[in-house]
Write a protein that holds these residues in place. Structure first.
Motif, PDB file in Angstrom:
ATOM      1  N   PRO A   1       0.834  -1.213   0.000  1.00  0.00           N
ATOM      2  CA  PRO A   1       0.000   0.000   0.000  1.00  0.00           C
ATOM      3  C   PRO A   1       0.863   1.255   0.000  1.00  0.00           C
ATOM      4  N   LEU A   2       0.596   2.160  -0.920  1.00  0.00           N
ATOM      5  CA  LEU A   2       1.303   3.439  -0.978  1.00  0.00           C
ATOM      6  C   LEU A   2       0.512   4.532  -0.276  1.00  0.00           C
ATOM      7  N   VAL A   3      -0.804   4.549  -0.481  1.00  0.00           N
ATOM      8  CA  VAL A   3      -1.684   5.565   0.099  1.00  0.00           C
ATOM      9  C   VAL A   3      -3.004   4.881   0.443  1.00  0.00           C
ATOM     10  N   ALA A   4      -3.594   5.254   1.572  1.00  0.00           N
ATOM     11  CA  ALA A   4      -4.935   4.783   1.931  1.00  0.00           C
ATOM     12  C   ALA A   4      -5.681   5.928   2.598  1.00  0.00           C
ATOM     13  N   ASN A   5      -6.806   6.323   2.012  1.00  0.00           N
ATOM     14  CA  ASN A   5      -7.575   7.464   2.497  1.00  0.00           C
ATOM     15  C   ASN A   5      -9.065   7.168   2.469  1.00  0.00           C
ATOM     16  N   LEU A   6      -9.792   7.929   3.254  1.00  0.00           N
ATOM     17  CA  LEU A   6     -11.220   8.124   3.009  1.00  0.00           C
ATOM     18  C   LEU A   6     -11.361   9.437   2.244  1.00  0.00           C
ATOM     19  N   SER A   7     -12.235   9.458   1.260  1.00  0.00           N
ATOM     20  CA  SER A   7     -12.401  10.639   0.402  1.00  0.00           C
ATOM     21  C   SER A   7     -13.866  11.017   0.327  1.00  0.00           C
ATOM     22  N   LEU A   8     -14.134  12.302   0.372  1.00  0.00           N
ATOM     23  CA  LEU A   8     -15.508  12.797   0.298  1.00  0.00           C
ATOM     24  C   LEU A   8     -15.576  13.950  -0.697  1.00  0.00           C
ATOM     25  N   ALA A   9     -16.269  13.729  -1.806  1.00  0.00           N
ATOM     26  CA  ALA A   9     -16.429  14.775  -2.826  1.00  0.00           C
ATOM     27  C   ALA A   9     -17.362  15.855  -2.292  1.00  0.00           C
ATOM     28  N   ASP A  10     -16.948  17.126  -2.481  1.00  0.00           N
ATOM     29  CA  ASP A  10     -17.798  18.207  -1.977  1.00  0.00           C
ATOM     30  C   ASP A  10     -17.712  19.482  -2.813  1.00  0.00           C
ATOM     31  N   VAL A  11     -17.076  19.427  -3.975  1.00  0.00           N
ATOM     32  CA  VAL A  11     -16.907  20.633  -4.791  1.00  0.00           C
ATOM     33  C   VAL A  11     -18.090  20.771  -5.750  1.00  0.00           C
ATOM     34  N   LYS A  12     -18.732  21.943  -5.738  1.00  0.00           N
ATOM     35  CA  LYS A  12     -19.813  22.194  -6.683  1.00  0.00           C
ATOM     36  C   LYS A  12     -19.245  22.259  -8.098  1.00  0.00           C
ATOM     37  N   ARG A  13     -20.017  21.805  -9.057  1.00  0.00           N
ATOM     38  CA  ARG A  13     -19.489  21.662 -10.420  1.00  0.00           C
ATOM     39  C   ARG A  13     -18.971  22.983 -10.984  1.00  0.00           C
ATOM     40  N   GLU A  14     -19.610  24.096 -10.636  1.00  0.00           N
ATOM     41  CA  GLU A  14     -19.185  25.389 -11.178  1.00  0.00           C
ATOM     42  C   GLU A  14     -17.849  25.855 -10.597  1.00  0.00           C
ATOM     43  N   HIS A  15     -17.392  25.210  -9.537  1.00  0.00           N
ATOM     44  CA  HIS A  15     -16.117  25.568  -8.924  1.00  0.00           C
ATOM     45  C   HIS A  15     -14.984  24.625  -9.323  1.00  0.00           C
ATOM     46  N   LEU A  16     -15.256  23.684 -10.214  1.00  0.00           N
ATOM     47  CA  LEU A  16     -14.232  22.728 -10.621  1.00  0.00           C
ATOM     48  C   LEU A  16     -13.138  23.420 -11.430  1.00  0.00           C
ATOM     49  N   ARG A  17     -11.909  22.990 -11.237  1.00  0.00           N
ATOM     50  CA  ARG A  17     -10.822  23.410 -12.111  1.00  0.00           C
ATOM     51  C   ARG A  17     -10.946  22.637 -13.421  1.00  0.00           C
ATOM     52  N   PRO A  18     -10.422  23.171 -14.525  1.00  0.00           N
ATOM     53  CA  PRO A  18     -10.575  22.475 -15.813  1.00  0.00           C
ATOM     54  C   PRO A  18     -10.149  21.015 -15.777  1.00  0.00           C
ATOM     55  N   ILE A  19      -9.032  20.707 -15.128  1.00  0.00           N
ATOM     56  CA  ILE A  19      -8.545  19.334 -15.094  1.00  0.00           C
ATOM     57  C   ILE A  19      -9.494  18.408 -14.351  1.00  0.00           C
ATOM     58  N   GLN A  20     -10.326  18.970 -13.453  1.00  0.00           N
ATOM     59  CA  GLN A  20     -11.257  18.151 -12.688  1.00  0.00           C
ATOM     60  C   GLN A  20     -12.512  17.792 -13.483  1.00  0.00           C
ATOM     61  N   SER A  21     -12.653  18.339 -14.667  1.00  0.00           N
ATOM     62  CA  SER A  21     -13.781  18.012 -15.536  1.00  0.00           C
ATOM     63  C   SER A  21     -13.426  16.953 -16.571  1.00  0.00           C
ATOM     64  N   LEU A  22     -12.203  16.445 -16.514  1.00  0.00           N
ATOM     65  CA  LEU A  22     -11.716  15.510 -17.525  1.00  0.00           C
ATOM     66  C   LEU A  22     -11.232  14.220 -16.865  1.00  0.00           C
ATOM     67  N   PRO A  23     -11.211  13.110 -17.606  1.00  0.00           N
ATOM     68  CA  PRO A  23     -10.584  11.901 -17.076  1.00  0.00           C
ATOM     69  C   PRO A  23      -9.120  12.162 -16.735  1.00  0.00           C
ATOM     70  N   HIS A  24      -8.595  11.354 -15.839  1.00  0.00           N
ATOM     71  CA  HIS A  24      -7.217  11.527 -15.400  1.00  0.00           C
ATOM     72  C   HIS A  24      -6.570  10.159 -15.228  1.00  0.00           C
ATOM     73  N   PHE A  25      -5.290  10.158 -14.954  1.00  0.00           N
ATOM     74  CA  PHE A  25      -4.564   8.959 -14.551  1.00  0.00           C
ATOM     75  C   PHE A  25      -3.810   9.312 -13.286  1.00  0.00           C
ATOM     76  N   ASP A  26      -3.534   8.319 -12.451  1.00  0.00           N
ATOM     77  CA  ASP A  26      -2.884   8.585 -11.173  1.00  0.00           C
ATOM     78  C   ASP A  26      -1.371   8.608 -11.266  1.00  0.00           C
TER      79      ASP A  26
END
Length: 252
Positions: free
Chosen positions: A107-132
């Protein structure tokens, strides 16, 4: 009471691995993954609902990560969480991803994650697919800890390059091309990624279900397909809560 440092797999879990897209990327889905997932949700909460004020609170270490493009907050899980979970998952991971190699999973990273950003506040990269990561020896795990139509996980092919996984040699071509395309198609920004758009074609979609885990190579193009009609709020027991891990595959 759930021991966040020692998760236990459900004895009756169901796992299926599918080859996805033209590049035949392995994607594993595990239903009924943990024996006691509800208690992991409780671990995320500092207290239960405050009856007087009708609000929910989170574990105080949920916070925005600097340098992260995740559209929300995260809380680290104990280091032993990943170690213990991977010890139990190792036979499934070997069957689905090792392809006959002798591999140990770290294991490299282990988190709990909770999405909470309204769509109009997304950065451009957050509207597109990504790779880790561009590494080919790394997996990602997402465990859904919510109910309702809050969004599963999509997998994609970049249309102009045909890439479904981003390796280091591919990155030099992919990154500048995607930046130019995103500037030319600004209409796809300012919203959560859907099943597809003008730049990306779908290769697979995993529906969300409580206690369902999705595991895939971390260099494949993917995205949380969050519901753009939902106003995501910061509440552990009603929001899009997931457990996330990055896993290194070490050949021995």
């Amino acid at each position: 009471m759930f021991d966040s440092a020692a998760p236990v797999l459900n004895a009756s879990l169901r796992a299926k691995c599918t080859a996805v897209g033209r590049e035949l990327t392995p994607v594993m889905v595990i239903d009924d993954c943990l024996a006691d997932p509800g208690s992991l949700v409780e671990f995320a909460a500092l207290t239960k609902r405050n009856v007087e004020h009708q609000i929910e609170t989170l574990h105080p270490v949920f916070k925005k990560e600097s340098g992260s493009f995740y559209p929300g907050r995260r809380c680290p899980l104990p280091e032993s969480f990943g170690l213990v979970l991977l010890q139990q998952l190792a036979p499934l991971l070997c069957n689905g991803f090792a392809r006959g190699r002798d591999v140990q999973f770290e294991p490299l990273v282990a988190n709990l994650s909770l999405a909470d950003v309204k769509r109009e506040h997304l950065r451009p990269i957050q509207s597109l697919p990504h790779f880790d990561d561009v590494r080919s020896d790394q997996l990602a795990l997402v465990l859904y800890l919510f109910n309702g139509d809050l969004g599963g996980t999509g997998f994609y092919r970049h249309i102009s390059t045909g890439f479904e996984r981003i390796t280091r040699p591919r990155l030099a071509e992919y990154a500048p091309k995607l930046k130019a395309e995103a500037m030319a198609h600004r209409e796809i920004l300012g919203r959560y990624m859907g099943r597809e758009n003008a730049l990306f074609a779908p290769t697979n979609y995993v529906e969300p279900a409580f206690n369902r885990a999705v595991i895939y190579p971390s260099n494949c193009l993917h995205s949380g397909v969050l519901n753009n009609a939902v106003d995501y709020s910061l509440c552990a027991n009603g929001g899009r809560l997931t457990a996330n891990m990055l896993i290194l595959c070490n050949e021995v």
